[in-house]
Write a protein that holds these residues in place. Sequence first.
Motif, PDB file in Angstrom:
ATOM      1  N   ALA A  86      63.027  86.546  17.057  1.00 26.23           N
ATOM      2  CA  ALA A  86      63.420  85.445  15.949  1.00 26.23           C
ATOM      3  C   ALA A  86      62.368  85.897  14.823  1.00 26.23           C
ATOM      4  O   ALA A  86      62.737  85.665  13.415  1.00 26.23           O
ATOM      5  N   ALA A  87      61.337  86.295  14.903  1.00 25.17           N
ATOM      6  CA  ALA A  87      60.439  86.596  13.791  1.00 25.17           C
ATOM      7  C   ALA A  87      60.527  87.750  13.021  1.00 25.17           C
ATOM      8  O   ALA A  87      60.772  87.567  11.820  1.00 25.17           O
ATOM      9  N   ILE A  88      61.498  88.615  13.787  1.00 25.28           N
ATOM     10  CA  ILE A  88      61.914  89.757  13.043  1.00 25.28           C
ATOM     11  C   ILE A  88      62.934  89.574  12.300  1.00 25.28           C
ATOM     12  O   ILE A  88      63.298  89.996  11.151  1.00 25.28           O
ATOM     13  N   GLY A  89      63.792  88.862  12.923  1.00 25.39           N
ATOM     14  CA  GLY A  89      65.070  87.989  12.189  1.00 25.39           C
ATOM     15  C   GLY A  89      65.051  87.441  11.337  1.00 25.39           C
ATOM     16  O   GLY A  89      65.944  87.067  10.316  1.00 25.39           O
ATOM     17  N   ASN A  90      63.853  86.782  11.117  1.00 19.73           N
ATOM     18  CA  ASN A  90      63.776  85.595   9.727  1.00 19.73           C
ATOM     19  C   ASN A  90      63.696  86.388   8.497  1.00 19.73           C
ATOM     20  O   ASN A  90      62.931  87.429   8.399  1.00 19.73           O
ATOM     21  N   MET A  91      64.448  86.249   7.636  1.00 24.29           N
ATOM     22  CA  MET A  91      64.154  86.886   6.341  1.00 24.29           C
ATOM     23  C   MET A  91      62.977  87.049   5.425  1.00 24.29           C
ATOM     24  O   MET A  91      62.816  87.924   4.800  1.00 24.29           O
ATOM     25  N   GLU A  92      62.125  85.947   5.992  1.00 24.78           N
ATOM     26  CA  GLU A  92      60.805  86.095   5.144  1.00 24.78           C
ATOM     27  C   GLU A  92      59.702  86.715   6.182  1.00 24.78           C
ATOM     28  O   GLU A  92      58.392  86.461   5.597  1.00 24.78           O
ATOM     29  N   GLY A  93      60.096  87.024   7.470  1.00 25.29           N
ATOM     30  CA  GLY A  93      59.190  87.369   8.429  1.00 25.29           C
ATOM     31  C   GLY A  93      58.326  86.409   8.869  1.00 25.29           C
ATOM     32  O   GLY A  93      57.297  86.460   9.333  1.00 25.29           O
ATOM     33  N   LYS A  94      58.900  84.895   9.041  1.00 26.56           N
ATOM     34  CA  LYS A  94      58.085  83.804   9.602  1.00 26.56           C
ATOM     35  C   LYS A  94      58.596  83.543  10.886  1.00 26.56           C
ATOM     36  O   LYS A  94      59.826  83.753  11.240  1.00 26.56           O
ATOM     37  N   LEU A  95      57.781  82.971  11.724  1.00 27.80           N
ATOM     38  CA  LEU A  95      58.143  82.549  12.962  1.00 27.80           C
ATOM     39  C   LEU A  95      58.386  80.905  12.873  1.00 27.80           C
ATOM     40  O   LEU A  95      57.280  80.263  12.699  1.00 27.80           O
ATOM     41  N   MET A  96      59.588  80.339  12.919  1.00 29.14           N
ATOM     42  CA  MET A  96      59.954  79.127  12.770  1.00 29.14           C
ATOM     43  C   MET A  96      59.631  78.393  14.034  1.00 29.14           C
ATOM     44  O   MET A  96      59.891  79.021  15.109  1.00 29.14           O
ATOM     45  N   LYS A  97      59.045  77.051  13.912  1.00 33.41           N
ATOM     46  CA  LYS A  97      59.011  76.543  15.303  1.00 33.41           C
ATOM     47  C   LYS A  97      60.462  76.091  15.526  1.00 33.41           C
ATOM     48  O   LYS A  97      61.170  75.587  14.944  1.00 33.41           O
ATOM     49  N   PRO A  98      60.702  76.362  17.060  1.00 36.03           N
ATOM     50  CA  PRO A  98      61.917  76.039  17.753  1.00 36.03           C
ATOM     51  C   PRO A  98      62.319  74.471  17.491  1.00 36.03           C
ATOM     52  O   PRO A  98      61.146  73.723  17.774  1.00 36.03           O
ATOM     53  N   LYS A  99      63.564  74.104  17.303  1.00 34.43           N
ATOM     54  CA  LYS A  99      63.676  72.584  17.235  1.00 34.43           C
ATOM     55  C   LYS A  99      65.160  72.468  17.960  1.00 34.43           C
ATOM     56  O   LYS A  99      65.888  73.198  18.032  1.00 34.43           O
ATOM     57  N   MET A 100      65.255  71.042  18.591  1.00 33.46           N
ATOM     58  CA  MET A 100      66.588  70.816  19.087  1.00 33.46           C
ATOM     59  C   MET A 100      66.827  69.354  18.666  1.00 33.46           C
ATOM     60  O   MET A 100      68.006  69.011  18.779  1.00 33.46           O
ATOM     61  N   GLU A 101      66.225  68.728  17.655  1.00 31.74           N
ATOM     62  CA  GLU A 101      66.626  67.630  17.142  1.00 31.74           C
ATOM     63  C   GLU A 101      67.487  68.136  15.733  1.00 31.74           C
ATOM     64  O   GLU A 101      66.636  68.601  14.902  1.00 31.74           O
ATOM     65  N   PHE A 102      68.644  67.787  15.352  1.00 32.72           N
ATOM     66  CA  PHE A 102      69.372  68.359  14.444  1.00 32.72           C
ATOM     67  C   PHE A 102      68.907  68.125  13.108  1.00 32.72           C
ATOM     68  O   PHE A 102      68.860  68.907  12.418  1.00 32.72           O
ATOM     69  N   ASN A 103      68.517  66.928  12.874  1.00 30.72           N
ATOM     70  CA  ASN A 103      67.904  66.187  11.612  1.00 30.72           C
ATOM     71  C   ASN A 103      66.623  66.769  11.292  1.00 30.72           C
ATOM     72  O   ASN A 103      65.880  66.284  10.388  1.00 30.72           O
ATOM     73  N   ARG A 104      65.704  67.163  11.990  1.00 30.04           N
ATOM     74  CA  ARG A 104      64.282  67.637  11.752  1.00 30.04           C
ATOM     75  C   ARG A 104      64.279  68.588  10.742  1.00 30.04           C
ATOM     76  O   ARG A 104      65.212  69.857  10.922  1.00 30.04           O
ATOM     77  N   PRO A 105      63.735  68.512   9.719  1.00 24.03           N
ATOM     78  CA  PRO A 105      63.564  69.654   8.836  1.00 24.03           C
ATOM     79  C   PRO A 105      62.601  70.691   9.233  1.00 24.03           C
ATOM     80  O   PRO A 105      61.899  70.586  10.329  1.00 24.03           O
ATOM     81  N   PRO A 106      63.017  72.304   8.893  1.00 23.42           N
ATOM     82  CA  PRO A 106      62.401  73.273   9.585  1.00 23.42           C
ATOM     83  C   PRO A 106      60.747  73.223   9.467  1.00 23.42           C
ATOM     84  O   PRO A 106      60.329  72.728   8.260  1.00 23.42           O
ATOM     85  N   GLU A 107      60.232  73.861  10.317  1.00 26.42           N
ATOM     86  CA  GLU A 107      58.781  73.994  10.387  1.00 26.42           C
ATOM     87  C   GLU A 107      58.363  75.494  10.493  1.00 26.42           C
ATOM     88  O   GLU A 107      58.881  75.948  11.638  1.00 26.42           O
ATOM     89  N   VAL A 108      57.160  75.823   9.974  1.00 28.91           N
ATOM     90  CA  VAL A 108      57.006  77.239  10.295  1.00 28.91           C
ATOM     91  C   VAL A 108      55.876  77.331  11.274  1.00 28.91           C
ATOM     92  O   VAL A 108      54.863  76.484  11.130  1.00 28.91           O
TER      93      VAL A 108
END
Length: 628
Positions: free
Chosen positions: A446-468
């Motif tokens: 996923a870190a390679i797949g991210n367009m900005e080279g970031k590893l996003m924290k995985p989330k399972m709650e739909f309405n949570r805003p993304p976190e790096v």
Amino acid sequence: MNFIVSLLLFQSPTPTPVPHVPERIPALLTLIYVGGFGLVVLLLLIGLVRNRRRITVNSAIPEGLSKDVKRRLGSTSTNRGLRALRWLFVLLAIALFSFHIYWAQYAAERNEKFQELSYKDLRARRLSESTLRGWILDRTGRLDQALAFYRRNSSGDLQREYPMDQAMAHIFGSDRGDPGLERALFGVQSGAMPEALQVVKGQALEFRGNQDVRLTIDRYLQQAAVDQLKGKHGAVVVINPQNGEVLALYSEPSYSLKQVEDETTWIRLEANERDKPLVSRALGAYYIPGSTFKTVTMTAAFLAGIQDTEFTCSGGGFVAAPGANPILDDGGPGDVHGRIKIDTAFEVSCNQYFAQMGVKLGPERLKQAAQLLGIGTYDTPAEALRGRKEPELWNASSDAIKKALAPREATIVTGKGVTRYDLALIGYGQGYAGQMTPFQMALAAAAIGNMEGKLMKPKMEFNRPPEVFKQVMPAQTAATLRSIMGLVTGGPRGTARGVFGPVKAAGINTGGKTGTAQKVVPLYDPKTGAPKRKHVVERDNRGNIISERDVTIMDDEHPRIDAWFLCIAPLERPQVAIAVIVEGGGYGSKSAAPIAAALVLKAKDLGYFNVASTQPQRSQAPKKKQGL
């Protein structure tokens, strides 16, 4: 959206008056008790401080006596004894109150033994079961696609239903053992109960366990993972690398949430050490990653600026240290690639190249890259085998949810005791790299797949805003790594080119990495599923018994060959990062890669690759809740 029982039972034309809250008086008395307790302790402390210097010697004591004798007589001795008793009372009170605070406030999240046994607390179970839980919805939010809801049975009673019972069992968890997502969301452990002050003030009286929850899980992608792993032992993890949404997470074999309500069934499943149906292989099982770890080594090489280094792959293999076994490629001495760069080495999965790269990187640069990807780095093997959990990886609304979903920490050893040979093994996914989880390897992709080279924290709650989680690499580096991964599925010598031919024909460009790893596993009793053991007796030179123990019999002659595959798609802007592990599946290109290819095609059918919108085209507004 709140879960309202009246919608299941009747439609009320008029507003329901706010009911009397019976808990208000006990809550008020609790506050009075706590306040009074604190006041007593405070007064005692003040008295001790003020009276410390006001103790005088009794006037009836003769003046000629020594100071030591005077301390033992009269009010001096009495006051000293009372002062000691005061301090003892204060310390005992503080210790007792601290003990209570720990078990009431923190043990449910921090104490694993408490978590393991909490389901036996009948008071907590009655409290959590006294109120109906909210519905659990998939990412569409549609009620007719709910993952957990209530239905009336033939007797007219409401029953909790799980349409994808076994498919979601490891995510939801049961009321036994470690808490799963459902207990974390709706149970007492979720922290959903209001504090006494809130009850008295009339605040937060709505039990959060009544609220519906919308997950990021796609029920159709989850079912596709179930279908692909049917009859196998393994796991699938699918993550959106741009925002960290977990789209599918499944482990096979699984179990039925309904069946484990029976304690006898639970005990039987827990005793099955061969199949381990209660263990989420995606989050909690360790595997040797094999060549998929070359993704991590390649990332480390680019971060260190040595990605242009060329190495030679020869028929004699790479000898990392004098006397060490030569490292060869899977085809043996005949599998020779000559002098190559990192892109070709990744495409053909050259062990010799990445073994040499591991040595050139050294422990410190491997350590830095691993930590950016969430992999734990330790100085000794003993530390690396602790198997702690990583709740901090998750983007979640509560610590209880993070704890429930926490994966086992993937680890490598990078201490001073690591040899050149160890580094070579780590470089191509063997040796001290053998503590990887499928979840961790999905994060590496996923870190390679991210367009900005970031590893996003995985989330399972739909309405949570993304976190790096971490900025792993520059965007341009990530783009280069994606193009190299694309050689595996689309290059002329790519190890998964044939498998992904239909995916390419469907107009989808992908990237990937195959992996194959041998692992020595125990011999199991086919009837009980328990590991076979033998009794070992150690004796000294005179024949006296030194020690006795039972040891597990390992199948050294027939190691299990696990199949791996990592995948990102579409390559232009990845919407899925996939990790697949099939225990005993043989070569990754033969058993794991076809599963990933099928999931990519399913994701396309669901509309995930419409880059203009990262949401599936089928997403619709939630329907009005009805009794299902």
